[in-house]
Scaffold this motif. Structure first.
Motif: not given
Length: 217
Positions: A38-60
């Motif tokens: 289940x932890x592997x879902x944290x490694x799946x990156x989405x296209x949307x960016x996390x607000x107030x950051x420069x990184x994309x959110x992950x699926x988890x």
């Protein structure tokens, strides 16, 4: 007269989650194996960016956000839904992406993404240490079902990435050249499912287009 023999009694722990005997057949290595799957879902990156950051959110992260948003909206609007089923659907919603990866909403392959995701869910269902007998069935219910819970889930699943785009100055939309008509089309079904959310979205689509974040086409 008092007996010279005493019977030793182990104090019972009424607060214990399990008795030892029923869990004897469970291998904790299997349990932790599934938790790491289940932890592997944290490694799946989405296209949307996390607000107030420069990184994309992950699926988890998205799955957690989806579950919390569904719960809050269901409570706030006093919706007639099964909250337990709704939250379970939200939590399993993206699990198939562990094998299939994330598919962008406006990608040409979007319509076939469910095939690999369904295969991924079948694999997870069969993994050792999985204690959720209906894991794949819950995923199928949110993927293809028409229950009130599934309908709400689909609405909120579209709302959240839109909200992130709106609050990151349309970064994903700009990077991938998304058009106004694409966004309007992808969210059109919400008009019948949840009109207050659709009205809000329509106003913000106008705003995003005026800001130049969406191509006016």
């Amino acid at each position: 007269m008092p007996s010279n023999h005493s019977i030793h009694q182990t104090p019972s722990n009424d607060n214990a989650l399990t008795d030892t005997a029923p869990a004897d057949h469970i291998n904790m290595d299997d349990v932790t194996h599934f938790l790491l799957e289940l932890d592997a879902l944290k490694r799946v990156n989405r296209r949307s960016y996390v607000t107030q950051t420069t990184r994309r959110e992950n699926s988890a992260e998205h799955s957690w956000h989806l579950a919390m948003a569904c719960w809050s909206i269901a409570e706030l609007f006093a919706l007639d839904v099964n909250h337990e089923q709704l939250l379970k659907m939200a939590l399993v919603h993206d699990l198939g992406e562990i094998d299939a990866g994330d598919t962008f909403l406006y990608d040409n392959t979007r319509h076939t993404a469910h095939i690999e995701e369904r295969q991924g869910m079948a694999r997870l269902q069969a993994e050792r240490g999985n204690g959720i007998a209906n894991l794949a069935a819950v995923w199928e219910a949110q993927e293809t079902g028409d229950s009130k819970e599934a309908q709400l889930l689909r609405v909120v699943d579209r709302l959240l990435p839109f909200l992130l785009n709106l609050n990151t100055n349309g970064q994903t939309w700009i990077e991938l050249g998304v058009t106004r008509s694409q966004v309007a089309g992808a969210h059109a079904f919400i008009k019948d499912s949840f009109s207050p959310i659709h009205d809000w979205l329509s106003q913000r689509i106008d705003y995003a287009t005026k800001q130049g974040w969406l191509i006016d086409a």
